[in-house]
Design a protein around this motif. Structure first.
Motif, short mmCIF file in Angstrom:
data_model
loop_
_atom_site.label_atom_id
_atom_site.label_comp_id
_atom_site.label_asym_id
_atom_site.label_seq_id
_atom_site.Cartn_x
_atom_site.Cartn_y
_atom_site.Cartn_z
N GLN A 1 7.01 7.80 10.72
CA GLN A 1 5.97 7.79 9.70
C GLN A 1 4.86 6.82 10.10
O GLN A 1 5.11 5.83 10.78
N PRO A 2 3.62 7.07 9.69
CA PRO A 2 2.53 6.13 10.00
C PRO A 2 2.79 4.77 9.37
O PRO A 2 3.23 4.68 8.24
N LYS A 3 2.50 3.73 10.14
CA LYS A 3 2.79 2.35 9.70
C LYS A 3 1.53 1.51 9.60
O LYS A 3 1.60 0.28 9.59
N LEU B 1 1.56 -1.09 6.87
CA LEU B 1 2.29 -2.32 7.20
C LEU B 1 1.44 -3.23 8.08
O LEU B 1 1.43 -4.46 7.90
N LEU B 2 0.74 -2.64 9.05
CA LEU B 2 -0.13 -3.43 9.91
C LEU B 2 -1.20 -4.13 9.09
O LEU B 2 -1.44 -5.33 9.27
N ILE B 3 -1.82 -3.41 8.17
CA ILE B 3 -2.86 -4.02 7.33
C ILE B 3 -2.28 -5.14 6.48
O ILE B 3 -2.91 -6.20 6.32
N GLY C 1 -1.57 3.46 4.86
CA GLY C 1 -2.81 3.06 5.51
C GLY C 1 -3.68 4.21 5.95
O GLY C 1 -4.41 4.11 6.94
N LEU C 2 -3.64 5.32 5.18
CA LEU C 2 -4.42 6.51 5.52
C LEU C 2 -5.35 6.89 4.37
O LEU C 2 -4.93 6.93 3.22
N ASP C 3 -6.60 7.17 4.70
CA ASP C 3 -7.56 7.64 3.71
C ASP C 3 -7.56 9.16 3.69
O ASP C 3 -7.52 9.80 4.76
#
Length: 347
Positions: free
Chosen positions: A199-201, A204-206, A167-169
């Motif tokens: 780790q960034p999640k 998963l949230l999106i 979920g990172l641009d």
């Protein structure tokens, strides 16, 4: 370059290349598996809607790995009609030039590229954790090395995985030094990192927000886990990358007000459901989430007429709310000016 920077680069290099050949292959397989299972899980929540899509539109499926790893990446990255993507004309030109330079993946050993993509993803995650920018020079020197001719292909595939999975641009922030930054997608401000090694999640949230929206703005706990199970994420055990997802969903995301978690009303059997929380409505929109899901499948919003209609209505309501706030602010300013003028008139 300073000695400290040199030492840091050497440390990064040793960390990224300390694996044996078998471990490198495992990292590559894990990264590719996450990519495919994310598509699979997204496909499961949208399969009914995809039947409404035009026959002329091709959609991604769990088996479309080659398409997802090559031409669709360039299409996704260079698309400029979505609000959360690169907006400046200079960025569009830069990314467009990169996509045109992508070599034919059929001429490159896929295992070699997979390893490099996985290593570059790891490198980007390390930079995100340490809140450092990503320089093209470092990517070439530390990760890409002898595969510099295929940098564009490796970079595009790595940025696509960062977007779809985490979920990172990845956006260029300095055109001169070719320096890139990592930004949370869709206007969201929480990455779900609960510790130094976490780790960034946001991906998963999106995905969860997408499930809820596609299920009619509420999804049962069973429906959420049915989708997550396709990614190898289960409620009874920790995930090897994302950790304790059950706690993350039912505790952290509820605490952060991204989700509402409540018992289903008028149900004899104890059952729980998820809804969007107030922070989700404040930071993103149904349109943005729908655009992301459509992008995953390589289709457009017309493939989901009912959800698109609802998203348009939501956009109209948001615009009316903004206009109302603006009008109230203007009225208050006018009233204040009148009061001040009246006060002076009595002096």
């Amino acid at each position: 370059m300073s000695q400290d920077q040199e030492r840091l680069q050497c440390a990064h290099y040793q960390q990224l290349h300390s694996h044996s050949e078998s471990q490198d292959l495992e990292v590559s397989q894990i990264s590719q598996a996450l990519e495919v299972t994310f598509l699979s899980s997204s496909h499961s929540i949208m399969s009914d809607n995809m039947k409404e899509a035009s026959p002329s539109k091709k959609t991604s499926t769990p088996d479309s790995t080659q398409s997802f790893c090559s031409s669709s990446i360039a299409n996704a990255v260079t698309s400029s009609n979505k609000p959360d993507e690169i907006s400046s004309s200079q960025d569009e030109e830069d990314v467009s030039s990169i996509s045109q330079a992508v070599p034919d993946p059929e001429n490159v050993p896929i295992d070699t590229l997979d390893k490099k993509v996985a290593l570059l993803v790891n490198f980007m995650l390390l930079k995100y954790q340490t809140k450092e920018s990503i320089r093209k020079e470092d990517m070439l020197k530390i990760v890409i090395r002898e595969d510099e001719d295929h940098f564009s292909e490796i970079f595009l595939r790595a940025t696509e995985r960062m977007e779809m999975i985490f979920g990172l641009d990845v956006k260029e922030v300095d055109h001169i030094s070719h320096c890139y930054g990592l930004f949370i997608k869709l206007g969201l401000t929480y990455d779900g990192m609960l510790g130094e090694d976490s780790q960034p999640k946001t991906g998963l949230l999106i995905l969860i927000l997408g499930v809820i929206f596609m299920k009619g703005n509420r999804a049962t706990e069973e429906e959420i886990w049915e989708v997550l199970n396709l990614m190898g994420i289960y409620s009874e055990r920790k995930h090897f990358i994302f950790g304790d997802i059950k706690k993350f969903i039912t505790k952290e995301l509820v605490k952060e007000k991204y989700l509402e978690y409540r018992k289903v009303a008028n149900n004899d059997i104890a059952q729980y459901e998820f809804l969007w929380g107030p922070r989700t409505y404040a930071e993103t929109s149904k349109m943005r989430v729908l655009e992301f899901l459509a992008k995953v499948h390589g289709t457009d919003l017309s493939a989901f007429p009912s959800q698109y209609k609802e998203a348009l209505k939501d956009e109209e309501q948001r615009a009316q709310a903004r206009n109302s706030i603006r009008d109230d602010s203007t009225s208050m300013g006018t009233a204040s000016s009148t009061a001040v003028s009246s006060s002076f008139s009595h002096i």
